[in-house]
Design a protein around this motif. Structure first.
Motif, short mmCIF file in Angstrom:
data_model
loop_
_atom_site.label_atom_id
_atom_site.label_comp_id
_atom_site.label_asym_id
_atom_site.label_seq_id
_atom_site.Cartn_x
_atom_site.Cartn_y
_atom_site.Cartn_z
N ALA A 138 0.69 -1.15 0.05
CA ALA A 138 -0.13 0.10 0.15
C ALA A 138 0.76 1.28 -0.07
O ALA A 138 0.81 2.02 -0.73
CB ALA A 138 -1.06 -0.11 1.17
N ILE A 139 2.01 1.24 0.74
CA ILE A 139 2.80 2.46 0.79
C ILE A 139 3.66 2.45 -0.38
O ILE A 139 3.56 3.73 -0.88
CB ILE A 139 3.79 2.09 2.12
N ALA A 140 4.09 1.60 -0.72
CA ALA A 140 4.86 1.69 -2.07
C ALA A 140 4.22 1.81 -3.33
O ALA A 140 4.61 2.82 -4.15
CB ALA A 140 5.73 0.33 -2.27
N THR A 141 2.95 1.59 -3.30
CA THR A 141 2.12 1.74 -4.50
C THR A 141 1.75 3.14 -4.52
O THR A 141 1.93 3.97 -5.62
CB THR A 141 0.86 1.05 -4.60
N LEU A 142 1.19 3.78 -3.24
CA LEU A 142 0.83 5.30 -3.17
C LEU A 142 1.98 6.16 -3.49
O LEU A 142 1.72 7.23 -4.33
CB LEU A 142 0.38 5.44 -1.72
N TYR A 143 3.04 5.87 -2.91
CA TYR A 143 4.24 6.76 -3.21
C TYR A 143 4.87 6.61 -4.63
O TYR A 143 5.34 7.61 -5.35
CB TYR A 143 5.38 6.25 -2.32
N LEU A 144 4.58 5.49 -5.15
CA LEU A 144 5.01 5.24 -6.44
C LEU A 144 4.25 6.12 -7.52
O LEU A 144 4.53 6.63 -8.35
CB LEU A 144 5.06 3.73 -7.05
N VAL A 145 2.73 5.91 -7.40
CA VAL A 145 1.87 6.61 -8.03
C VAL A 145 2.22 7.94 -7.94
O VAL A 145 1.98 8.84 -8.99
CB VAL A 145 0.27 6.20 -7.47
N ALA A 146 2.73 8.67 -6.91
CA ALA A 146 2.78 10.00 -6.39
C ALA A 146 3.96 10.58 -7.36
O ALA A 146 4.03 11.67 -8.12
CB ALA A 146 3.15 10.28 -5.09
N GLN A 147 5.04 9.67 -7.49
CA GLN A 147 6.11 10.05 -8.41
C GLN A 147 5.85 10.12 -9.88
O GLN A 147 6.05 10.95 -10.65
CB GLN A 147 7.02 8.99 -8.14
N LEU A 148 4.98 9.07 -10.31
CA LEU A 148 4.63 9.00 -11.65
C LEU A 148 3.78 9.96 -12.08
O LEU A 148 3.82 10.80 -13.12
CB LEU A 148 3.81 7.48 -12.12
N LEU A 169 2.34 8.74 -22.32
CA LEU A 169 3.43 8.50 -22.67
C LEU A 169 4.87 8.72 -21.71
O LEU A 169 5.57 8.10 -21.55
CB LEU A 169 3.94 9.26 -24.05
N CYS A 170 4.51 9.90 -21.12
CA CYS A 170 5.20 10.52 -20.14
C CYS A 170 5.31 9.33 -18.71
O CYS A 170 6.26 8.96 -18.44
CB CYS A 170 4.83 11.76 -19.66
N VAL A 171 3.98 8.88 -18.56
CA VAL A 171 3.98 7.81 -17.24
C VAL A 171 4.53 6.62 -17.74
O VAL A 171 5.18 6.08 -16.98
CB VAL A 171 2.54 7.72 -17.05
N VAL A 172 4.04 6.10 -19.17
CA VAL A 172 4.73 4.88 -19.34
C VAL A 172 6.29 4.62 -19.54
O VAL A 172 6.86 3.88 -18.98
CB VAL A 172 4.01 4.24 -20.83
N VAL A 173 6.82 5.71 -20.14
CA VAL A 173 8.23 5.90 -20.22
C VAL A 173 9.03 5.63 -18.98
O VAL A 173 9.85 5.23 -18.66
CB VAL A 173 8.75 7.11 -21.01
N ILE A 174 8.59 6.73 -17.89
CA ILE A 174 9.37 6.63 -16.69
C ILE A 174 8.95 5.41 -16.00
O ILE A 174 9.82 4.79 -15.50
CB ILE A 174 8.50 7.85 -15.89
N THR A 352 15.32 12.59 -9.98
CA THR A 352 14.89 12.51 -8.33
C THR A 352 13.47 11.53 -8.68
O THR A 352 13.35 10.59 -7.79
CB THR A 352 14.57 13.75 -7.74
N LEU A 353 12.65 11.79 -9.27
CA LEU A 353 11.29 11.02 -9.39
C LEU A 353 11.38 9.72 -9.63
O LEU A 353 11.17 8.67 -9.11
CB LEU A 353 10.51 11.57 -10.53
N LEU A 354 12.36 9.40 -10.84
CA LEU A 354 12.79 8.17 -11.25
C LEU A 354 13.50 7.24 -10.13
O LEU A 354 13.25 6.18 -9.81
CB LEU A 354 13.80 8.33 -12.44
#
Length: 531
Positions: A138-148, A169-174, A352-354
Motif C-alpha cells: 500500500a505504501i509503495a504503490t501510493l508513493y510510486l503513483v505520486a512520483q509518476l 507516454l510520459c508515465v509509461v516511459v518513466i 529524482t522522481l525516477l
C-alpha cells in the motif's frame, strides 16, 4: 496544474537530452553492476562493502524526492516561515531513524522487516508477514503513483496541460525505466542511480542557493527583507501562521503533517531496506550521520531557493504561473541562468522522481517475494533462484500497477498521496517496529492489530477528508461527504496504531513465545551478530 506553459521550449528540449543521457549512462552502469549470480542476498542488499559516505548518499537519494526540490521550495515561496518549518521537520525525521530504529533493526534484520518480526515472533510469523506485505504494498504503490503523477505535473510546466497521449507516454516511459532498474538491477542497480542522483541533487541545490545568495551580496538578512516585501504579506511572511495558522483545523493539520513526516520516515519500506545494506552497525551509524548532514544541506538550500523565488520574482508571478508553487524553482532557475539552468534543475527533478520510484518498487518487490512468497506460500523452502525470479516478476507487476493507477489518478495531488503514504508508515509499520524491538510482551496478535488497524485508521479518514470531496482541489469537488476535517490523518491514525498494538497484545490469550526466544532476540539487538 497550470493551463499554459511556464517555461520555454528550448529548456524542454535540453532537458530531454540531458535526462536521456543520464538515464542511458546510469541504466548501463546499473546493468553492469546487477547481480550476476542467483543469490538473493546480492539482489536485496547489493554491495555490503560500501563506505559510510556512499551508503549515506544512497540513503539520501532514497529519501529525497522531487517534492523536496519542487514542492518544498514552492511552499517556502508562498508561505515563508510555515514552509521553512516543514523543511525543518524533514531534517528532524532523520534523527528518529538515527537514535531509535537504525542499529537495532540492522542487527536483527536480514533482508526485510519481516525477517526481524520472524526472529522475534517465530511461532506465528506467517500472518504477520502477510500483514506487513499488505502495508508495504500500500505504501509503495501510493508513493510510486505520486512520483509518476509528479512526472506529468513537471511536464506541464513546459507544455501546459498535456494531451492524453502525451500524459500516457510520459508515465509509461518513466514507469518502464523504473521496472528495468528495479527488476534487472536489484539493489546494486538502485544504489547506482541513488548515489548519482544524491550527488547531483546536493550539488545542484547548493550551487543554485549560492547563486541566489550572491545576488544579495551573501547577506541573508537582505534576502529575507526582500522576500517579505515581495510576498504581499509583509512581515507576516516571516512569522508562523500564514498557511497553518488562524483556525484550529489549520493548526491541527500542520501538527498532523509534521507527525507523519517525522515518524513516517523511520518506517518507509525503501528506507528500512536500505538500513540493512551496510556490513555492520558501525558503518550504518556513520552512514545515517552522513545522510542527516546531506538531507539537512539540501533542505537548507531548498529554503534559500524558496525565499529567492519570492524575492526575485514576487509571489504574484509564482501564483499566476502555478497556484501550488511547484513552478517556483524552475521560474527562479530561468531568472538566474536562463534555459541551461532550468534544464539542469528539471533534469534533476526527473532523475529524482525516477530514483525514488526505483527504491519503492524494489522494496515492494522484496516484501512480496521474500515475505509473502518465500515466508508464507513456500514456508521458507523456496530456492534462491526461485525467489529471485519471483522478486524480478514482482518488480514488474508493481511497476505496471503503478503505471495504471497513475494514468487513472491523473488529477491527483502528488503531495497528498505521498503524505498519506507517510501516515500509513507511521501508523502501521512504526508501532510494529517499536513494539517488536523494545516491548518484551509484544505478540503476533498485537502486530496484526497494529498493522491492519493502522492501515485502516489512515485510509478511512483520508477517504472522508477534504482531499477527496467538498473542496475546490478535491478529487470530487462537486460531492460533499467529508466528515474528517484534516488533510492528513496522522494526528489520529498514529496514536491509534500504537494503541491497537498494545490492545491486541493485552487481549492475546494464545500461547506466548518462548521466553528464551526474546532473550536471544534482545542479545542480538544489543550486540549483533556482526559486531
Amino acid at each position: 496544474m497550470v493551463s499554459a506553459a511556464a517555461i520555454d521550449d528550448s529548456s524542454l528540449q535540453l532537458t530531454f537530452v540531458l535526462f536521456l543521457t543520464v538515464v542511458v549512462i546510469t541504466l548501463f552502469t546499473a546493468l553492469l553492476t546487477a547481480p550476476q549470480r542467483d543469490e538473493i542476498s546480492e539482489f536485496y542488499l547489493g554491495d555490503r562493502a560500501m563506505s559510510p559516505l556512499r551508503n549515506g548518499l544512497a540513503l539520501c537519494g532514497d529519501y529525497l524526492s522531487a517534492a523536496t526540490l519542487l514542492g518544498s521550495t514552492g511552499l517556502v515561496a508562498l508561505t515563508g516561515y510555515d514552509g521553512l518549518m516543514y523543511l525543518g521537520g524533514t531534517t528532524v525525521a532523520w534523527m528518529t531513524v538515527l537514535l531509535l530504529i537504525a542499529e537495532p533493526l540492522h542487527r536483527t534484520g536480514r533482508f526485510t522487516l519481516g525477517d526481524t518480526v520472524a526472529l522475534r515472533l517465530p511461532r506465528r510469523q506467517r500472518p504477520v508477514r502477510v500483514a506487513l506485505a499488505v502495508c508495504v504494498l500500500a505504501i509503495a504503490t501510493l508513493y510510486l503513483v505520486a512520483q509518476l503523477v509528479g512526472s506529468v505535473a513537471l511536464l506541464t510546466q513546459f507544455t501546459g496541460v498535456p494531451s492524453g497521449t502525451t500524459r500516457t507516454l510520459c508515465v509509461v516511459v518513466i514507469g518502464v525505466f523504473v521496472i528495468l532498474y528495479a527488476s534487472l538491477g536489484g539493489m546494486p542497480g538502485a544504489t547506482v542511480i541513488q548515489i548519482i542522483k544524491a550527488v547531483m541533487l546536493v550539488a545542484g541545490v547548493l550551487f543554485t542557493a549560492g547563486w541566489v545568495l550572491h545576488r544579495f551580496d551573501w547577506n541573508p538578512g537582505a534576502l529575507l527583507e526582500r522576500a517579505s516585501e515581495r510576498s504581499g504579506s509583509g512581515l507576516s511572511f516571516l512569522e508562523p501562521g500564514l498557511r497553518y495558522g488562524g483556525t484550529v483545523s489549520n493548526k491541527l493539520d500542520f501538527l498532523s503533517l509534521e507527525l507523519a513526516i517525522v515518524l513516517g520516515l523511520a518506517a518507509l519500506p525503501h528506507v528500512l531496506m536500505r538500513l540493512l545494506t551496510p556490513r555492520n552497525a558501525g558503518v550504518l551509524r556513520s552512514s545515517v550521520v552522513w545522510a542527516v548532514g546531506l538531507v539537512g544541506a539540501v533542505c537548507l538550500g531548498a529554503g534559500v531557493l524558496g525565499l529567492g523565488a519570492t524575492a526575485l520574482l514576487g509571489r504574484d508571478a509564482i501564483e499566476s504561473t502555478d497556484r501550488t508553487g511547484n513552478a517556483a524553482v524552475l521560474l527562479l532557475a530561468h531568472e538566474l541562468g536562463g534555459s541551461v539552468l532550468t534544464a539542469l534543475l528539471t533534469c534533476l527533478a526527473y532523475l529524482t522522481l525516477l530514483a525514488v520510484a526505483v527504491g519503492l518498487t524494489l522494496a515492494g518487490a522484496s516484501s512480496l517475494a521474500h515475505d509473502l512468497y518465500g515466508g508464507v506460500i513456500r514456508r521458507g523452502r523456496a530456492g534462491e533462484t526461485e525467489e529471485l525470479t519471483v522478486a524480478r516478476l514482482s518488480g514488474a507487476v508493481i511497476g505496471v500497477l503503478g503505471i495504471l493507477l497513475a494514468l487513472v489518478a491523473r488529477g491527483a495531488n502528488t503531495a497528498t498521496l505521498a503524505f498519506l503514504a507517510f501516515a500509513i508508515a507511521a501508523s502501521a509499520i512504526l508501532p510494529t517496529i517499536v513494539y517488536t524491538l523494545f516491548w518484551r510482551r509484544f505478540s503476533a496478535k498485537g502486530a496484526l492489530f497494529s498493522l491492519y488497524g493502522g492501515l485502516f485508521c489512515s485510509v478511512l479518514p483520508a477517504v472522508f477528508s477534504p482531499v477527496v470531496s467538498s473542496a475546490p482541489g478535491s478529487f470530487y469537488p462537486e460531492a460533499d461527504f467529508a466528515w474528517f476535517p484534516l488533510q492528513n490523518p496522522g494526528i489520529v491514525s498514529i496514536p491509534a496504531g500504537f494503541l491497537l498494538g498494545w490492545l491486541g497484545t493485552v487481549l492475546d490469550r494464545g500461547p506466548g513465545e518462548d521466553p528464551a526466544t526474546h532473550e536471544e532476540f534482545e542479545v542480538r539487538m544489543l550486540v549483533g551478530a556482526d559486531d
